[in-house]
Design an enzyme around this catalytic site. Structure first.
Site, PDB file in Angstrom:
ATOM      1  N   GLN A 243      47.846  46.770  15.403  1.00  0.00           N
ATOM      2  CA  GLN A 243      48.370  47.937  14.695  1.00  0.00           C
ATOM      3  C   GLN A 243      47.494  49.171  14.908  1.00  0.00           C
ATOM      4  O   GLN A 243      48.001  50.300  14.967  1.00  0.00           O
ATOM      5  CB  GLN A 243      48.473  47.618  13.201  1.00  0.00           C
ATOM      6  CG  GLN A 243      49.248  48.649  12.400  1.00  0.00           C
ATOM      7  CD  GLN A 243      49.358  48.258  10.938  1.00  0.00           C
ATOM      8  OE1 GLN A 243      48.447  48.513  10.162  1.00  0.00           O
ATOM      9  NE2 GLN A 243      50.448  47.606  10.578  1.00  0.00           N
TER      10      GLN A 243
ATOM     11  N   GLU B 199      57.224  83.579  27.200  1.00  0.00           N
ATOM     12  CA  GLU B 199      56.104  82.692  27.520  1.00  0.00           C
ATOM     13  C   GLU B 199      55.892  81.662  26.410  1.00  0.00           C
ATOM     14  O   GLU B 199      55.737  80.467  26.688  1.00  0.00           O
ATOM     15  CB  GLU B 199      54.828  83.492  27.732  1.00  0.00           C
ATOM     16  CG  GLU B 199      53.611  82.606  28.010  1.00  0.00           C
ATOM     17  CD  GLU B 199      52.384  83.387  28.424  1.00  0.00           C
ATOM     18  OE1 GLU B 199      52.398  83.959  29.531  1.00  0.00           O
ATOM     19  OE2 GLU B 199      51.409  83.434  27.638  1.00  0.00           O
TER      20      GLU B 199
END
Length: 380
Positions: free
Chosen positions: A280, A243
């Site tokens: 940015q 899992e």
């Protein structure tokens, strides 16, 4: 050292992605008062998702850990309902793997075909109110009888439970033996003394219902014991290895789809006469999303590859689980900021990705538990 996928793997992923979008892509994510239906479960099963790593002779796909993860990653990317993907992965990895590897031949023949083809839904039942990460503190008891075992106790959080047909249950059968005193069982839903509570109200993963499970002197036969009595702790850790390594691939898929949406949005959305991707302050966080995703993907692929080589490494698995789950949360928070006000609206699905990602740092072992495993692996 080969980092590329094979042509067969690429083709399988492309075909699966197209099929998932066709069968499951049109529906919106589940809501707090709804969860996956049998119809949607069978749609996933028809695509082979409920039996990816189960034996071919029982109707499964016969895939190893890497190919199972690749398919689940594709599922997580193409299906808008992360809760459904989680439910299928939990069924397969926490439950079916345990039955595949430790069930008696009678139990395997009885259950694996239905688990593989989606006729049966499985739920793992180990967590209790006082035993989450501390699985050695289970209160549920299993008492040996002439006909098998009598199980008594309550499980507090079992994914898929409200709809499940089969439960993988862990109980203490010998309190004096500690880790070696826990045994795993397969308990069919119709077992007398078994009752399941209603779906719990959760922050996210609404598509996968979770509920409480009560066993009151529930009798199970000897053929429903997984492995040998006392092997429950080892069996649980084995299934958790699968899992933790494979299930989190659905979050790789979620992050891939999420990143593409953020890039598209940053290219189209304009503020102050410029595309926001030219700022940015927007571009760099999206670049960091890519960095986290790619780093997590490599760690997960490595953990699965090691399993396929018979070299299960708990530290590698914990590193992968940590990286994927924490990247999923961080990337979802960034996506909320990139989409700003529209990301806050339920109709965009961005906020749902955050809610579905938050529990990934808790289930299958908390981030703190996995950091402890990594530290111990270094001798600390």
């Amino acid at each position: 050292m080969e980092f590329d996928l094979t042509p067969a793997q690429r083709q399988r992923r492309a075909e699966l992605a197209e099929a998932v979008r066709e069968r499951l892509g049109g529906a919106p994510p589940s809501t707090p008062d709804g969860h996956f239906t049998r119809e949607r479960w069978r749609a996933a099963a028809d695509l082979g998702l409920t039996g990816l790593c189960l034996p071919v002779e029982h109707g499964g796909g016969g895939l190893g850990a890497v190919d199972t993860a690749l398919c689940l990653e594709t599922f997580g990317q193409a299906c808008p309902d992360t809760g459904l993907a989680f439910g299928v992965a939990a069924h397969l990895l926490a439950c079916c793997v345990a039955i595949r590897d430790f069930g008696t031949p009678e139990t395997a023949a009885e259950l694996l075909p239905g688990l593989a083809n989606g006729e049966l839904i499985a739920a793992n039942a180990i967590t209790e109110d006082s035993a989450g990460s501390d699985v050695g503190g289970l209160a549920m008891k299993g008492v040996a009888t002439a006909e098998g075992y009598r199980l008594t106790g309550e499980k507090s959080f079992s994914s898929n439970a409200p709809l499940a047909d089969v439960f993988v249950v862990y109980a203490v059968t010998d309190p004096a033996d500690g880790f070696l005193g826990t045994t795993g069982f397969v308990v069919p839903r119709g077992t007398e003394g078994l009752s399941v509570g209603p779906p719990m109200v959760k922050l996210g993963l609404h598509g996968c219902p979770a509920g409480r499970l009560t066993l009151a002197d529930a009798e199970v036969g000897p053929h429903h014991v997984l492995g040998e009595p006392g092997q429950g702790g080892m069996i649980f850790q084995h299934s958790m290895g699968w899992e933790r390594a494979c299930l989190f691939a659905i979050y790789l898929g979620l992050m891939e789809a999420q990143l593409k949406r953020c890039v598209t949005h940053a290219r189209r959305r304009q503020q102050f006469g410029k595309r926001i991707g030219e700022f940015q302050a927007v571009a760099h966080p999206i670049a960091e999303m890519r960095q986290r995703l790619e780093s997590a993907r490599l760690l997960l692929y490595r953990a699965c590859w090691l399993m396929d080589q018979g070299r299960t490494d708990v530290t590698a698995v914990s590193l992968a689980k940590l990286a994927v789950s924490e990247a999923a949360v961080a990337n979802s928070l960034t996506a909320m900021r990139v989409f700003a006000g529209s990301g806050y609206l339920a109709e965009t699905g961005i906020e749902a990705q955050l809610r579905d990602s938050v529990p990934s740092t808790t289930f299958s072992g908390t981030s703190e538990i996995h950091r402890t495993i990594v530290a111990r692996g270094m001798g600390l």
